[in-house]
Write a protein that holds these residues in place. Structure first.
Motif, PDB file in Angstrom:
ATOM      1  N   ASP A   1       0.771  -1.374  -0.013  1.00 43.33           N
ATOM      2  CA  ASP A   1      -0.046   0.165  -0.005  1.00 43.33           C
ATOM      3  C   ASP A   1       0.850   1.315   0.056  1.00 43.33           C
ATOM      4  OD1 ASP A   1      -2.357  -1.367  -0.234  1.00 43.33           O
ATOM      5  OD2 ASP A   1      -3.009  -1.028   1.916  1.00 43.33           O
ATOM      6  N   LEU A   2       1.832   1.178   0.752  1.00 41.75           N
ATOM      7  CA  LEU A   2       2.820   2.284   0.630  1.00 41.75           C
ATOM      8  C   LEU A   2       3.420   2.615  -0.748  1.00 41.75           C
ATOM      9  CD1 LEU A   2       4.881   1.881   3.877  1.00 41.75           C
ATOM     10  CD2 LEU A   2       2.978   3.429   3.573  1.00 41.75           C
ATOM     11  N   ILE A   3       3.735   1.584  -1.423  1.00 38.19           N
ATOM     12  CA  ILE A   3       4.404   1.619  -2.714  1.00 38.19           C
ATOM     13  C   ILE A   3       3.354   2.165  -3.598  1.00 38.19           C
ATOM     14  CG2 ILE A   3       5.357   0.502  -4.795  1.00 38.19           C
ATOM     15  CD1 ILE A   3       6.514  -1.568  -2.532  1.00 38.19           C
ATOM     16  N   ILE A   4       2.014   1.544  -3.813  1.00 39.66           N
ATOM     17  CA  ILE A   4       1.175   1.979  -4.685  1.00 39.66           C
ATOM     18  C   ILE A   4       0.475   3.318  -4.329  1.00 39.66           C
ATOM     19  CG2 ILE A   4       0.881  -0.278  -5.463  1.00 39.66           C
ATOM     20  CD1 ILE A   4      -1.653  -0.557  -3.985  1.00 39.66           C
ATOM     21  N   ASP A   5       0.690   3.941  -3.108  1.00 42.57           N
ATOM     22  CA  ASP A   5       0.146   5.197  -2.585  1.00 42.57           C
ATOM     23  C   ASP A   5      -1.264   5.113  -2.120  1.00 42.57           C
ATOM     24  OD1 ASP A   5       0.486   7.913  -1.709  1.00 42.57           O
ATOM     25  OD2 ASP A   5      -0.076   8.661  -3.760  1.00 42.57           O
ATOM     26  N   GLU A   6      -1.626   3.758  -1.660  1.00 43.35           N
ATOM     27  CA  GLU A   6      -2.918   3.980  -1.012  1.00 43.35           C
ATOM     28  C   GLU A   6      -2.752   3.847   0.589  1.00 43.35           C
ATOM     29  OE1 GLU A   6      -6.329   2.568  -2.460  1.00 43.35           O
ATOM     30  OE2 GLU A   6      -5.302   4.187  -3.629  1.00 43.35           O
TER      31      GLU A   6
ATOM     32  N   THR B   1      -3.932  -4.306  -7.182  1.00 45.62           N
ATOM     33  CA  THR B   1      -3.088  -3.265  -7.885  1.00 45.62           C
ATOM     34  C   THR B   1      -3.457  -3.192  -9.384  1.00 45.62           C
ATOM     35  OG1 THR B   1      -1.289  -4.350  -6.705  1.00 45.62           O
ATOM     36  CG2 THR B   1      -0.505  -3.051  -8.603  1.00 45.62           C
ATOM     37  N   LEU B   2      -4.317  -4.290  -9.922  1.00 48.36           N
ATOM     38  CA  LEU B   2      -4.771  -4.378 -11.075  1.00 48.36           C
ATOM     39  C   LEU B   2      -5.916  -3.289 -11.287  1.00 48.36           C
ATOM     40  CD1 LEU B   2      -5.053  -8.104 -12.206  1.00 48.36           C
ATOM     41  CD2 LEU B   2      -3.621  -6.177 -13.240  1.00 48.36           C
ATOM     42  N   LEU B   3      -6.746  -3.369 -10.110  1.00 53.66           N
ATOM     43  CA  LEU B   3      -8.121  -2.475 -10.066  1.00 53.66           C
ATOM     44  C   LEU B   3      -7.606  -0.948 -10.009  1.00 53.66           C
ATOM     45  CD1 LEU B   3     -10.395  -4.517  -7.721  1.00 53.66           C
ATOM     46  CD2 LEU B   3     -10.675  -4.178 -10.132  1.00 53.66           C
ATOM     47  N   LEU B   4      -6.460  -0.884  -9.544  1.00 52.28           N
ATOM     48  CA  LEU B   4      -6.022   0.607  -9.425  1.00 52.28           C
ATOM     49  C   LEU B   4      -5.427   1.061 -10.839  1.00 52.28           C
ATOM     50  CD1 LEU B   4      -4.518   0.597  -5.969  1.00 52.28           C
ATOM     51  CD2 LEU B   4      -6.632   1.839  -6.412  1.00 52.28           C
ATOM     52  N   GLY B   5      -5.310   0.352 -11.691  1.00 54.61           N
ATOM     53  CA  GLY B   5      -4.743   0.793 -13.141  1.00 54.61           C
ATOM     54  C   GLY B   5      -3.501   0.478 -13.343  1.00 54.61           C
ATOM     55  N   PHE B   6      -2.835  -0.180 -12.311  1.00 58.53           N
ATOM     56  CA  PHE B   6      -1.284  -0.394 -12.781  1.00 58.53           C
ATOM     57  C   PHE B   6      -1.298  -1.441 -13.905  1.00 58.53           C
ATOM     58  CE2 PHE B   6      -1.371   1.536  -8.511  1.00 58.53           C
ATOM     59  CZ  PHE B   6      -0.254   2.477  -8.637  1.00 58.53           C
ATOM     60  N   ASN B   7       0.016  -1.334 -14.373  1.00 61.48           N
ATOM     61  CA  ASN B   7       0.130  -2.447 -15.495  1.00 61.48           C
ATOM     62  C   ASN B   7       0.360  -4.031 -14.806  1.00 61.48           C
ATOM     63  OD1 ASN B   7       3.008  -2.706 -14.421  1.00 61.48           O
ATOM     64  ND2 ASN B   7       3.490  -0.807 -15.544  1.00 61.48           N
TER      65      ASN B   7
END
Length: 200
Positions: free
Chosen positions: A49-54, A108-114
């Motif tokens: 969560d820290l990496i993907i800024d959530e 991570t997929l749902l947040l639009g990341f590759n």
């Protein structure tokens, strides 16, 4: 994501039990066992969560903390039972691995990341907690053990990503990943499969 909340809860329970069990074997007190259970259960998801800024998931839902406390107390008061059930601990650890691969990859997929980032976050969610547990408990890290672990998580995450590209209900890729995780891990243990290491 809400349909997978119970997957997340079950994964948290499974990893918290294995973390507290390591603490018990290391002769830690109740607080030490609780600390290892916490690291194992939410360490990977916290870093994800820290990496993907959530927002860090367990700060938004304290149910995770109560699950960790319950898991630790169950180990503390039923230590001898769990020690006799090494196959149960392996089952719970594998179950947690599969659940957390699903949760980390899907979020991570749902947040639009590759796909590449999603695969990496799936692996981090599933594996990093165990690495942190090992670092604080003094047990041999899964990175040094020859048993396939992170590799199983990576393959399972890839399976989820590939199946997510097909028009299926999300539960089907999730179940497939959990089954894949069990087959790969138990199969690797039974057959003695391992990745090659560098020769000195």
């Amino acid at each position: 994501m809400n349909e997978f909340i119970y997957f997340d809860y079950l994964g948290t329970f499974a990893f918290a039990v294995t973390g507290a069990s390591v603490g018990g074997k290391s002769k830690l007190d109740l607080f030490g066992m609780l600390f290892l259970a916490f690291l194992t259960a939410v360490g990977g998801g916290t870093v994800r969560d820290l990496i993907i800024d959530e927002p860090v998931f367990w700060t938004q839902n304290t149910t995770y903390l109560y699950i960790i406390i319950f898991s630790t107390l169950s180990i503390f008061f039923m230590r001898k039972f769990y020690e006799r059930q090494s196959s149960l601990l392996l089952f719970l650890d594998t179950l947690g691995l599969g659940f957390f691969v699903v949760i980390g990859t899907q979020k991570t997929l749902l947040l639009g990341f590759n796909n590449e980032t999603s695969l990496l976050m799936g692996v981090i969610t599933a594996v990093l907690g165990g690495i942190l547990r090992s670092a604080f408990s003094g047990e041999l890290s899964i990175l040094y053990q020859k048993e396939l672990y992170a590799t199983v998580a990576a393959i399972s995450s890839l399976v989820f990503i590939l199946m997510s590209d097909v028009d299926l209900e999300p539960i089907y890729p999730a179940i497939t990943v959990i089954v894949t995780t069990f087959i790969l891990r138990y199969g690797a243990i039974k057959l003695g499969l391992k990745l090659p290491t560098m020769k000195e």
